[in-house]
Design a protein around this motif. Structure first.
Motif, PDB file in Angstrom:
ATOM      1  N   LYS A 175     -10.741   9.527   5.048  1.00  0.00           N
ATOM      2  CA  LYS A 175     -11.877  10.023   4.267  1.00  0.00           C
ATOM      3  C   LYS A 175     -11.365  10.937   3.165  1.00  0.00           C
ATOM      4  N   PHE A 176     -10.070  10.870   2.915  1.00  0.00           N
ATOM      5  CA  PHE A 176      -9.485  11.745   1.893  1.00  0.00           C
ATOM      6  C   PHE A 176      -8.959  10.925   0.724  1.00  0.00           C
ATOM      7  N   ALA A 177      -9.053  11.537  -0.461  1.00  0.00           N
ATOM      8  CA  ALA A 177      -8.699  10.818  -1.691  1.00  0.00           C
ATOM      9  C   ALA A 177      -7.304  11.195  -2.197  1.00  0.00           C
ATOM     10  N   HIS A 178      -6.553  11.954  -1.394  1.00  0.00           N
ATOM     11  CA  HIS A 178      -5.252  12.445  -1.885  1.00  0.00           C
ATOM     12  C   HIS A 178      -4.165  11.415  -1.583  1.00  0.00           C
ATOM     13  N   VAL A 179      -4.173  10.367  -2.381  1.00  0.00           N
ATOM     14  CA  VAL A 179      -3.345   9.194  -2.063  1.00  0.00           C
ATOM     15  C   VAL A 179      -2.202   8.987  -3.066  1.00  0.00           C
ATOM     16  N   ASP A 180      -2.117   9.837  -4.081  1.00  0.00           N
ATOM     17  CA  ASP A 180      -1.193   9.539  -5.183  1.00  0.00           C
ATOM     18  C   ASP A 180       0.256   9.302  -4.730  1.00  0.00           C
ATOM     19  N   HIS A 181       0.735  10.109  -3.768  1.00  0.00           N
ATOM     20  CA  HIS A 181       2.144   9.955  -3.359  1.00  0.00           C
ATOM     21  C   HIS A 181       2.375   8.640  -2.603  1.00  0.00           C
ATOM     22  N   LEU A 182       1.291   7.979  -2.194  1.00  0.00           N
ATOM     23  CA  LEU A 182       1.459   6.727  -1.430  1.00  0.00           C
ATOM     24  C   LEU A 182       1.445   5.496  -2.331  1.00  0.00           C
ATOM     25  N   LEU A 183       1.128   5.716  -3.604  1.00  0.00           N
ATOM     26  CA  LEU A 183       0.931   4.566  -4.486  1.00  0.00           C
ATOM     27  C   LEU A 183       2.222   3.803  -4.771  1.00  0.00           C
ATOM     28  N   ASP A 184       3.357   4.524  -4.777  1.00  0.00           N
ATOM     29  CA  ASP A 184       4.612   3.813  -5.086  1.00  0.00           C
ATOM     30  C   ASP A 184       5.401   3.439  -3.820  1.00  0.00           C
ATOM     31  N   ALA A 185       4.796   3.594  -2.653  1.00  0.00           N
ATOM     32  CA  ALA A 185       5.505   3.221  -1.409  1.00  0.00           C
ATOM     33  C   ALA A 185       5.724   1.704  -1.378  1.00  0.00           C
ATOM     34  N   GLU A 186       6.872   1.303  -0.855  1.00  0.00           N
ATOM     35  CA  GLU A 186       7.166  -0.143  -0.788  1.00  0.00           C
ATOM     36  C   GLU A 186       6.499  -0.740   0.444  1.00  0.00           C
ATOM     37  N   HIS A 187       5.242  -1.091   0.277  1.00  0.00           N
ATOM     38  CA  HIS A 187       4.456  -1.541   1.441  1.00  0.00           C
ATOM     39  C   HIS A 187       4.615  -3.034   1.696  1.00  0.00           C
ATOM     40  N   ASN A 188       5.005  -3.790   0.668  1.00  0.00           N
ATOM     41  CA  ASN A 188       5.158  -5.250   0.790  1.00  0.00           C
ATOM     42  C   ASN A 188       3.949  -5.935   1.420  1.00  0.00           C
ATOM     43  N   GLY A 189       2.802  -5.376   1.188  1.00  0.00           N
ATOM     44  CA  GLY A 189       1.571  -6.003   1.681  1.00  0.00           C
ATOM     45  C   GLY A 189       1.401  -5.914   3.189  1.00  0.00           C
ATOM     46  N   ARG A 190       2.217  -5.101   3.887  1.00  0.00           N
ATOM     47  CA  ARG A 190       2.158  -5.071   5.357  1.00  0.00           C
ATOM     48  C   ARG A 190       1.353  -3.884   5.895  1.00  0.00           C
ATOM     49  N   THR A 191       0.746  -3.133   4.982  1.00  0.00           N
ATOM     50  CA  THR A 191      -0.126  -2.034   5.409  1.00  0.00           C
ATOM     51  C   THR A 191      -1.516  -2.269   4.855  1.00  0.00           C
ATOM     52  N   ARG A 192      -2.496  -2.227   5.727  1.00  0.00           N
ATOM     53  CA  ARG A 192      -3.875  -2.286   5.226  1.00  0.00           C
ATOM     54  C   ARG A 192      -4.397  -0.864   5.088  1.00  0.00           C
ATOM     55  N   ALA A 224      -5.878  -0.170  -4.525  1.00  0.00           N
ATOM     56  CA  ALA A 224      -5.929  -1.616  -4.784  1.00  0.00           C
ATOM     57  C   ALA A 224      -5.002  -1.980  -5.939  1.00  0.00           C
ATOM     58  N   ALA A 225      -4.962  -1.111  -6.956  1.00  0.00           N
ATOM     59  CA  ALA A 225      -4.095  -1.383  -8.111  1.00  0.00           C
ATOM     60  C   ALA A 225      -2.621  -1.359  -7.712  1.00  0.00           C
ATOM     61  N   SER A 226      -2.294  -0.662  -6.629  1.00  0.00           N
ATOM     62  CA  SER A 226      -0.909  -0.633  -6.143  1.00  0.00           C
ATOM     63  C   SER A 226      -0.606  -1.807  -5.228  1.00  0.00           C
ATOM     64  N   GLY A 227      -1.542  -2.719  -5.110  1.00  0.00           N
ATOM     65  CA  GLY A 227      -1.278  -3.962  -4.386  1.00  0.00           C
ATOM     66  C   GLY A 227      -1.473  -3.899  -2.878  1.00  0.00           C
TER      67      GLY A 227
END
Ligand code: SF4
Length: 342
Positions: A175-192, A224-227
């Motif tokens: 419920k928090f919007a503080h997501v900026d540091h997670l945007l460049d994480a190499e998630h490879n589509g494996r995290t929802r 979403a923009a970070s894939g």
């Protein structure tokens, strides 16, 4: 706007300093000028300031304990995943209905665990057991992990860990919007990456201390923009006077703000409001002025595990919720997948 969480008080277990993250956090909090105390165990933080239970509860909610996770046996986490992966316990939010109020009882302070590699090793064993089947891990069963991750980056590590994994997937909700540091994480589509969304009325009156609807939607657009595969948990679905209009507006806003590509691989999870008798007592103590309706007469009793049943909406209202929100999903997000209603 809710600012990123800064603890008022920090406790550190001596053993946590044997781990790089423990030492890093100590230095960080020292530099921030936050009072740091020692605790022998993250399970036994005593003498929190405050003159009465009401004050102590609020102090605890802004206290962070840095500890080592000893129990590396993961709980199951149906229906959204196979296992709960424990990086933190507790939350700084003040949602009146939050189940943590009862599950955490006398320990409402926030705990973060620094032995990440040991937690990942345990996850690896669970994955091997189920291999070649996929194993999904839920990182927000006992906390809102995003809410503290700007301080710890544990979640970011986990996202990158599962980004490289063959059989594991990660999911969490916030419920928090503080997501900026997670945007460049190499998630490879494996995290929802899921956001807990609700009608504005519910957020306004029942979810103090969390990011507002507009902020959550903005954060979802960035994610979403970070894939990342995106998801929304509509929870708790709460029947107030104008709930149909309130939830419709929510779907309209999501539809309007999300780009087309984010609407394709999108999931929804629907969870109706429920409460137990012990939860009702705790909620009324911690939030005596709450608008949260918990009238047993207007609910249906559902037997639960350990003999503690919960009060859910009666069958006809449940069907109404499913029909109404189901229609909104079909109208505004025809390509999305409804995972479950409970
Ligand atoms: Fe509980 Fe989630 Fe609200 Fe935190 S944000 S208080 S975990 S419901």
């Amino acid at each position: 706007m809710v600012k990123p969480f800064v603890p008022q008080l920090v406790y550190i277990e001596p053993r946590a300093l044997e781990y790089p993250l423990g030492r890093e956090l100590k230095e960080k909090f020292e530099n921030m000028g936050i009072e740091i105390r020692e605790t022998t165990s993250h399970n036994q933080v005593r003498n929190l300031p405050g003159e009465n239970d009401f004050q102590k509860y609020r102090v605890a909610k802004s206290t962070l304990v840095v500890g080592v996770r000893k129990t590396l046996k993961f709980d199951t986490s149906k229906p959204s995943a196979e296992y709960a992966i424990p990086f933190a316990t507790g939350c700084m939010g003040h949602c009146h209905y939050c189940y943590l109020q009862t599950t955490m009882g006398s320990k409402p302070y926030i705990r973060t665990y620094v032995n990440l590699d040991e937690i990942f090793d345990a996850a690896e064993q669970y994955m091997q057991e189920r291999s070649p089947e996929e194993t999904r891990f839920e990182a927000s069963c006992t906390s809102d992990i995003v809410g503290i991750d700007h301080l710890t980056h544990s979640l970011k590590h986990a996202i990158e860990y599962f980004g490289k994994s063959e059989h594991g997937k990660l999911r969490f909700v916030t419920k928090f919007a503080h997501v900026d540091h997670l945007l460049d994480a190499e998630h490879n589509g494996r995290t929802r990456f899921r956001f807990s969304m609700n009608a504005d009325y519910v957020i306004k009156f029942l979810e103090p201390g969390t990011s507002r609807l507009k902020e959550r939607i903005e954060a979802a657009v960035k994610v979403a923009a970070s894939g990342y595969p995106l998801g929304f948990i509509i929870a708790p679905i709460y029947l107030y006077d104008e709930w149909r209009e309130g939830y419709k507006e929510l779907f309209e806003q999501l539809h309007e703000k999300l780009p087309a590509y984010a609407k394709k691989d999108l999931t929804f999870e629907l969870i109706q409001h429920r409460f137990t008798k012990p939860a009702k007592r705790v909620i009324q103590k911690n939030y005596p002025m709450t608008k949260l309706e918990m009238d047993e007469e207007r609910r249906m009793y559902k037997w639960g595990r350990y003999g503690i049943g919960k009060y859910v909406y009666p069958k006809d209202e449940q069907q109404d919720i499913q029909r109404t929100l189901g229609e909104y999903i079909e109208t505004y997000f025809p390509e999305a997948r409804l995972e479950y209603f409970t």
